[in-house]
Design a protein around this motif. Structure first.
Motif, PDB file in Angstrom:
ATOM      1  N   LEU A  69       0.815  -1.159   0.088  1.00 27.89           N
ATOM      2  CA  LEU A  69      -0.056  -0.042   0.120  1.00 27.89           C
ATOM      3  C   LEU A  69       0.768   1.084  -0.124  1.00 27.89           C
ATOM      4  O   LEU A  69       0.388   2.387  -0.303  1.00 27.89           O
ATOM      5  N   LEU A  70       2.166   1.310   0.206  1.00 24.16           N
ATOM      6  CA  LEU A  70       2.856   2.224   0.304  1.00 24.16           C
ATOM      7  C   LEU A  70       3.615   2.363  -1.229  1.00 24.16           C
ATOM      8  O   LEU A  70       4.087   3.772  -1.566  1.00 24.16           O
ATOM      9  N   LYS A  71       3.347   1.579  -2.188  1.00 25.77           N
ATOM     10  CA  LYS A  71       3.704   1.944  -3.554  1.00 25.77           C
ATOM     11  C   LYS A  71       3.132   2.932  -4.169  1.00 25.77           C
ATOM     12  O   LYS A  71       1.803   3.334  -3.957  1.00 25.77           O
ATOM     13  N   PRO A  72       3.449   3.808  -5.341  1.00 19.81           N
ATOM     14  CA  PRO A  72       3.206   4.711  -5.961  1.00 19.81           C
ATOM     15  C   PRO A  72       1.747   4.331  -6.870  1.00 19.81           C
ATOM     16  O   PRO A  72       2.009   3.045  -7.225  1.00 19.81           O
ATOM     17  N   TRP A  73       0.798   5.100  -7.002  1.00 16.73           N
ATOM     18  CA  TRP A  73      -0.325   5.018  -7.739  1.00 16.73           C
ATOM     19  C   TRP A  73      -0.588   6.154  -8.671  1.00 16.73           C
ATOM     20  O   TRP A  73      -0.600   7.184  -7.975  1.00 16.73           O
ATOM     21  N   ILE A  74      -0.883   6.119  -9.958  1.00 16.46           N
ATOM     22  CA  ILE A  74      -0.911   7.352 -10.799  1.00 16.46           C
ATOM     23  C   ILE A  74      -2.082   7.429 -11.442  1.00 16.46           C
ATOM     24  O   ILE A  74      -2.552   6.275 -12.001  1.00 16.46           O
ATOM     25  N   LEU A  75      -3.090   8.449 -11.344  1.00 21.02           N
ATOM     26  CA  LEU A  75      -4.081   8.688 -12.018  1.00 21.02           C
ATOM     27  C   LEU A  75      -3.928   9.602 -13.234  1.00 21.02           C
ATOM     28  O   LEU A  75      -3.122  10.607 -13.124  1.00 21.02           O
ATOM     29  N   SER A  76      -4.096   9.162 -14.602  1.00 21.28           N
ATOM     30  CA  SER A  76      -3.882   9.914 -15.659  1.00 21.28           C
ATOM     31  C   SER A  76      -4.940   9.870 -16.756  1.00 21.28           C
ATOM     32  O   SER A  76      -5.728   9.398 -16.828  1.00 21.28           O
ATOM     33  N   ASN A  77      -4.670  10.738 -17.672  1.00 23.98           N
ATOM     34  CA  ASN A  77      -5.560  10.740 -19.057  1.00 23.98           C
ATOM     35  C   ASN A  77      -4.459  11.193 -20.190  1.00 23.98           C
ATOM     36  O   ASN A  77      -3.944  12.300 -20.445  1.00 23.98           O
ATOM     37  N   GLY A  78      -4.284   9.981 -20.890  1.00 22.41           N
ATOM     38  CA  GLY A  78      -2.936   9.963 -21.808  1.00 22.41           C
ATOM     39  C   GLY A  78      -1.716  10.452 -20.978  1.00 22.41           C
ATOM     40  O   GLY A  78      -1.448   9.663 -19.913  1.00 22.41           O
ATOM     41  N   ASP A  79      -0.993  11.290 -21.641  1.00 22.83           N
ATOM     42  CA  ASP A  79       0.257  11.819 -20.920  1.00 22.83           C
ATOM     43  C   ASP A  79      -0.039  12.524 -19.789  1.00 22.83           C
ATOM     44  O   ASP A  79       1.082  13.031 -19.133  1.00 22.83           O
TER      45      ASP A  79
END
Length: 177
Positions: free
Chosen positions: A105-115
């Motif tokens: 749960l400490l690992k990164p997580w990214i929300l994106s839209n394309g680049d």
């Protein structure tokens, strides 16, 4: 202090409140919306029902790119459909939390839209945002229902409808915890 048991407890507490809200959404009002820029009740309620699945998304992925995977929580035709979506989503979210580790749960997580990067979180962060979204949109649904003169249950205490005697399910006014 262990975070996973705390998150599971919070999910269950919020689930009790969310069920009460979804149970009173009338299917004959699914297409109603208070403003042209607002979601209709069906879209909002289905989103609420699906939000606990974002916990599983946070646990099992490193992010979400809307350009590659557009968000589509599905449709509902009945109030029971909403509840079915919610129970499935809740089960998936809880199972994901129960199967992971705090280190994961400490690992990164990214929300994106394309680049375009919309948000960067760790996995705990995306889970917390999902729970906040559940509360936020549930309150929004409460306003929609209030505008339709539908008595609403209490969330963290009695609602004005509970206090006035208009809300019918007085045996389960608020969550038990």
């Amino acid at each position: 202090m262990e975070i996973i048991p705390m998150l599971l407890k919070e999910m269950e507490q919020e689930a009790q409140i969310t069920r009460k809200m979804l149970e009173i959404v009338p299917a004959d009002k699914f297409k109603w919306q208070p403003h042209p820029k607002s979601m209709n009740i069906e879209t909002l309620a289905v989103h609420i029902a699906d939000v606990p699945n974002w916990v599983a998304l946070g646990v099992h992925t490193d992010g979400l790119n809307f350009a590659e995977s557009p968000y589509d929580p599905g449709k509902a035709e009945t109030t029971q459909d909403l509840l079915d979506i919610f129970e499935k989503s809740l089960a998936q979210g809880k199972a994901a939390l129960e199967s992971t580790t705090e280190e994961e749960l400490l690992k990164p997580w990214i929300l994106s839209n394309g680049d375009q990067i919309l948000q960067r979180y760790n996995k705990i962060g995306v889970i917390r945002v999902a729970l906040c979204q559940l509360v936020h949109h549930r309150a929004q649904l409460g306003v929609f229902l209030r505008l339709l003169n539908i008595p609403i249950p209490g969330s963290y205490g009695p609602s004005a409808d509970v206090l006035s005697g208009e809300y019918q399910d007085k045996a389960n006014l608020v969550s038990s915890n």
